[in-house]
Write an enzyme that holds these catalytic residues in place. Structure first.
Site, mmCIF file in Angstrom:
data_model
loop_
_atom_site.group_PDB
_atom_site.id
_atom_site.type_symbol
_atom_site.label_atom_id
_atom_site.label_comp_id
_atom_site.label_asym_id
_atom_site.label_seq_id
_atom_site.Cartn_x
_atom_site.Cartn_y
_atom_site.Cartn_z
ATOM 1 N N HIS A 96 -5.821 2.726 1.151
ATOM 2 C CA HIS A 96 -5.006 3.835 1.675
ATOM 3 C C HIS A 96 -5.624 4.491 2.921
ATOM 4 O O HIS A 96 -4.957 4.650 3.944
ATOM 5 C CB HIS A 96 -4.799 4.909 0.607
ATOM 6 C CG HIS A 96 -4.224 4.393 -0.675
ATOM 7 N ND1 HIS A 96 -3.258 3.424 -0.718
ATOM 8 C CD2 HIS A 96 -4.480 4.706 -1.977
ATOM 9 C CE1 HIS A 96 -2.934 3.165 -1.984
ATOM 10 N NE2 HIS A 96 -3.677 3.933 -2.765
ATOM 11 N N ASP A 123 0.904 -1.145 0.000
ATOM 12 C CA ASP A 123 0.000 0.000 0.000
ATOM 13 C C ASP A 123 0.937 1.187 0.000
ATOM 14 O O ASP A 123 1.581 1.462 1.025
ATOM 15 C CB ASP A 123 -0.888 0.003 1.251
ATOM 16 C CG ASP A 123 -1.904 1.124 1.187
ATOM 17 O OD1 ASP A 123 -1.476 2.283 1.004
ATOM 18 O OD2 ASP A 123 -3.107 0.850 1.290
ATOM 19 N N HIS A 124 1.060 1.865 -1.123
ATOM 20 C CA HIS A 124 2.184 2.818 -1.218
ATOM 21 C C HIS A 124 2.038 3.993 -0.248
ATOM 22 O O HIS A 124 3.005 4.674 0.050
ATOM 23 C CB HIS A 124 2.421 3.267 -2.665
ATOM 24 C CG HIS A 124 1.465 4.294 -3.162
ATOM 25 N ND1 HIS A 124 0.227 3.973 -3.644
ATOM 26 C CD2 HIS A 124 1.559 5.633 -3.268
ATOM 27 C CE1 HIS A 124 -0.397 5.078 -4.011
ATOM 28 N NE2 HIS A 124 0.393 6.105 -3.799
HETATM 29 C C1 BG6 Z 1 -3.540 4.930 -6.342
HETATM 30 C C2 BG6 Z 1 -4.900 5.077 -6.962
HETATM 31 O O1 BG6 Z 1 -3.523 3.814 -5.485
HETATM 32 O O2 BG6 Z 1 -3.226 6.094 -5.595
HETATM 33 C C3 BG6 Z 1 -4.963 6.322 -7.827
HETATM 34 O O3 BG6 Z 1 -5.189 3.940 -7.755
HETATM 35 C C4 BG6 Z 1 -4.519 7.542 -7.043
HETATM 36 O O4 BG6 Z 1 -6.277 6.530 -8.332
HETATM 37 C C5 BG6 Z 1 -3.170 7.279 -6.371
HETATM 38 O O5 BG6 Z 1 -4.402 8.620 -7.949
HETATM 39 C C6 BG6 Z 1 -2.813 8.413 -5.450
HETATM 40 O O6 BG6 Z 1 -1.513 8.222 -4.987
HETATM 41 P P1 BG6 Z 1 -0.603 9.468 -4.619
HETATM 42 O O7 BG6 Z 1 0.609 8.868 -4.000
HETATM 43 O O8 BG6 Z 1 -0.337 10.185 -5.895
HETATM 44 O O9 BG6 Z 1 -1.426 10.277 -3.666
#
Ligand code: BG6
Length: 481
Positions: free
Chosen positions: A234, A171-172
Site C-alpha cells: 500500500h 492493492d485495494h
Molecule cells: C490490509 C492489511 O491490506 O489493509 C490490514 O492486511 C489493514 O492489516 C488493512 O488493516 C487496512 O485497509 P483499510 O482500507 O481499512 O485502510
C-alpha cells in the site's frame, strides 16, 4: 456485457466483509453490468438460498447507509449462486468450467479471495481444464508472497496458466477515491506540475495509521508484520502515484511503466541506512478511544516473545532528476492515535518573508481516510490591523460534497474495473517484485538484529525514534487533518 464472477473463498471474511458490500453498492447504483451472475465457491455443501441467507445475515456488520433493505436484498440476491468445490479435485474444476461454458457469458472473472498459498494450485487447475481462455481474468488478493523469492514463485506459477494481462493483482489502496484524485490532480490539472519537484517540495510524508490492533488476525499478522502488510504494497503504491512522471497516455501499461521506474529509483538500503532510517515498533498496552487495550504480545494467537513489528517508519529518497535529495517519509502502524491515512506534500518556505511572525510553508494534504479530500494550506491576512502576522487557512475540497451520489468505494471500483478489463489500478508483477526487492534488505537486517522492535504505548503515534527520524532533517510529522 454479461459476466460470470466466481468468488473462490466465497464464505470467507474478504467476501462478506468487502466484496459483497462492494458488489451490492455497484448494483444499487446501477453500475454493475446487466446480465451478471456471481458464483461463490467454497468447500461445504449449501444451497443457493442458504448462501444468500448467509450473506444477508452478514450485512448487519456493514455501515447502515450501505446495508440493503429487504426487497433490495431479495433482488440483488438473484445474482448470487453457490457452488461446492474441493479445490484439490480436478473434476470440480471441470464441473465449474461446464457451468460457465453452458451460460457463455462475455466475461469471466475468477476472484481468488482464498489464502494465497492456494493461488498456484488453483491457477494450475484452472489452466488444466481450460478455464483460462481470452475472456477469462483472474484476480489475486494480497499478500502475494512473503519475500522476493516466494513472490516470483507465485508469479511464475500464475503465469503458466494466465498471461500478464489476465492476472489482476489487487492493492485495494489503489481503488480508494483519493488515489484516483491524486492522478486527476497531477495529470488532469496543470497547476501543480511545475511545483511538483525538488526545487519546490521540502519533503513528502505518507502515513497509514490505524487505531485498531490486530484483533483476531494474530496468527496471520505475526507471520507478516507491518513492513510486509502495509509498506511493501500500500505505502509503496501510494509513493509511486505521488512521485511518478506524467505517463504518455492513460493506458494501464503507460501508467505502470512510470510506477515501476519510481520503484527502481528508490535508494537501495545499506546496513547503515537501515539502522539510521528505519524504525520498527510494537504496541504495548494503552488506550484506544478511551478504552484500555492489551499489548500486542497479549493478543490472541501471538507468541509471548514475538518480535513482530506493528509499526514502521522509514525515510527514503528517489534517485532521479525530479526528486533527488527530497526525503520521502513512510509510516504505518496498528493501535496508533487515530485511523488516518494521508499523503502530505510539504512545500519549501518562501525565500524571504516581509510579514511578521512565523513563515509557515504551504502544504497539500491528500486525505484517504477517514474521509477523502484535499486540503491546501496557505497563509492569509485577516486584515484586522496593519503589520499583522499571517494566519493559516486552507482551501478545502470535500469530494463527498462535490460529487454526492456518484462516489465509488475502493473494492467497488476494482471489481468494476476487473469486469471491464481495465487494468490501470492493478499491480503488474514487475512492480510487485521490485517492491519486494527494495524491502528485502530490511527484512534480512531485522532477522539478524536482536534488539527487536521498539515499544510504543497504544493510542500514541509510535516510538519516539520515529519523530527523531524526521526531526533529524528539521521536519516534523504532520498529524492534523
Ligand atoms: C490490509 C492489511 O491490506 O489493509 C490490514 O492486511 C489493514 O492489516 C488493512 O488493516 C487496512 O485497509 P483499510 O482500507 O481499512 O485502510
Amino acid at each position: 456485457m454479461s459476466f460470470d464472477l466466481i468468488l473462490f473463498g466465497g464464505t470467507g471474511d474478504l467476501t462478506w466483509r468487502k466484496l459483497m458490500p462492494a458488489l451490492f453498492q455497484a448494483w444499487r447504483h446501477g453500475k454493475l453490468p446487466e446480465g451478471g451472475r456471481i458464483i461463490a465457491v467454497a468447500r461445504d455443501e449449501r444451497s443457493d438460498d442458504a448462501y444468500r441467507a448467509f450473506i444477508r445475515d452478514r450485512f448487519v456488520e456493514v455501515d447502515s447507509a450501505k446495508r440493503p433493505h429487504d426487497d433490495e436484498f431479495a433482488r440483488f440476491a438473484e445474482l448470487l449462486h453457490y457452488r461446492r468445490m474441493d479445490l484439490a479435485l480436478p473434476e470440480h474444476y471441470a464441473g465449474l468450467k461446464a457451468a460457465i461454458d453452458a451460460r457463455g457469458a462475455d466475461t469471466v472473472v475468477l476472484f481468488l479471495a482464498t489464502s494465497p498459498h492456494l493461488f498456484p494450485q488453483i491457477c494450475k487447475q484452472l489452466g488444466d481444464v481450460g478455464l483460462n481462455g481470452p475472456k477469462v481474468r483472474v484476480v489475486l488478493e494480497k499478500p502475494l508472497g512473503h519475500d522476493l523469492k516466494s513472490a516470483r514463485q507465485i508469479n511464475r506459477e500464475v503465469r503458466a496458466a494466465f498471461s500478464e494481462t489476465q492476472a489482476l493483482r489487487i492493492d485495494h489502496y489503489l481503488g480508494k477515491p483519493a488515489v484516483q484524485n491524486l492522478m486527476a490532480l497531477r495529470f488532469g490539472n496543470a497547476l501543480f506540475e511545475p511545483l511538483w519537484r525538488r526545487e519546490c517540495i521540502a519533503n513528502i510524508q505518507i502515513t497509514l495509521a490505524e487505531d485498531l490492533g490486530v484483533g483476531t488476525r494474530g496468527d496471520f499478522y505475526d507471520r507478516t508484520g507491518a513492513l510486509r502488510d502495509m509498506i511493501q504494497n500500500h505505502a509503496l503504491q501510494l509513493l509511486t502515484m505521488v512521485a511518478m512522471e506524467p505517463p504518455i497516455s492513460g493506458d494501464a501499461d503507460a501508467i505502470r511503466d512510470e510506477k515501476l521506474k519510481v520503484l527502481r529509483s528508490l535508494k537501495p538500503f545499506s546496513a547503515e541506512a537501515i539502522a539510521r532510517d528505519v524504525v520498527r515498533g510494537q504496541y504495548r498496552a494503552g488506550n484506544a478511544k478511551g478504552q484500555a487495550v492489551p499489548a500486542y504480545l497479549e493478543e490472541a494467537n501471538v507468541p509471548a516473545d514475538s518480535r513482530c513489528e506493528t509499526f514502521v517508519a522509514l525515510r527514503t529518497e528517489i534517485q532521479n532528476w525530479r526528486w533527488a535529495g527530497v526525503p520521502f517519509y513512510l509510516r504505518t502502524g496498528k493501535r496508533l492515535a487515530a485511523r488516518d491515512a494521508q499523503i502530505v506534500v510539504n512545500f519549501r518556505p518562501t525565500p524571504h518573508s516581509i510579514f511578521p511572525g512565523m513563515n509557515q510553508p504551504n502544504k497539500l494534504v491528500i486525505n484517504l481516510q477517514p474521509e477523502d479530500g484535499l486540503k491546501l494550506h496557505l497563509l492569509a491576512a485577516k486584515g484586522a490591523r496593519q503589520h499583522e502576522a499571517l494566519s493559516p487557512v486552507s482551501l478545502d475540497l470535500d469530494f463527498d460534497k462535490a460529487f454526492a451520489q456518484d462516489r465509488v468505494g475502493g473494492y467497488e471500483r476494482l471489481l468494476l474495473d476487473a469486469l471491464a478489463g481495465k487494468l490501470n489500478l492493478f499491480v503488474r508483477s514487475d512492480e510487485q517484485e521490485q517492491a519486494w526487492h527494495w524491502v528485502e534488505p530490511i527484512l534480512e537486517a531485522w532477522k539478524a538484529d536482536h534488539a527487536g522492535p521498539r515499544p510504543y504505548t497504544s493510542g500514541t503515534w509510535g516510538p519516539a525514534a520515529a519523530s527523531a527520524l524526521v526531526a533529524r532533517d528539521g521536519h516534523t510529522w504532520i498529524e492534523e487533518q
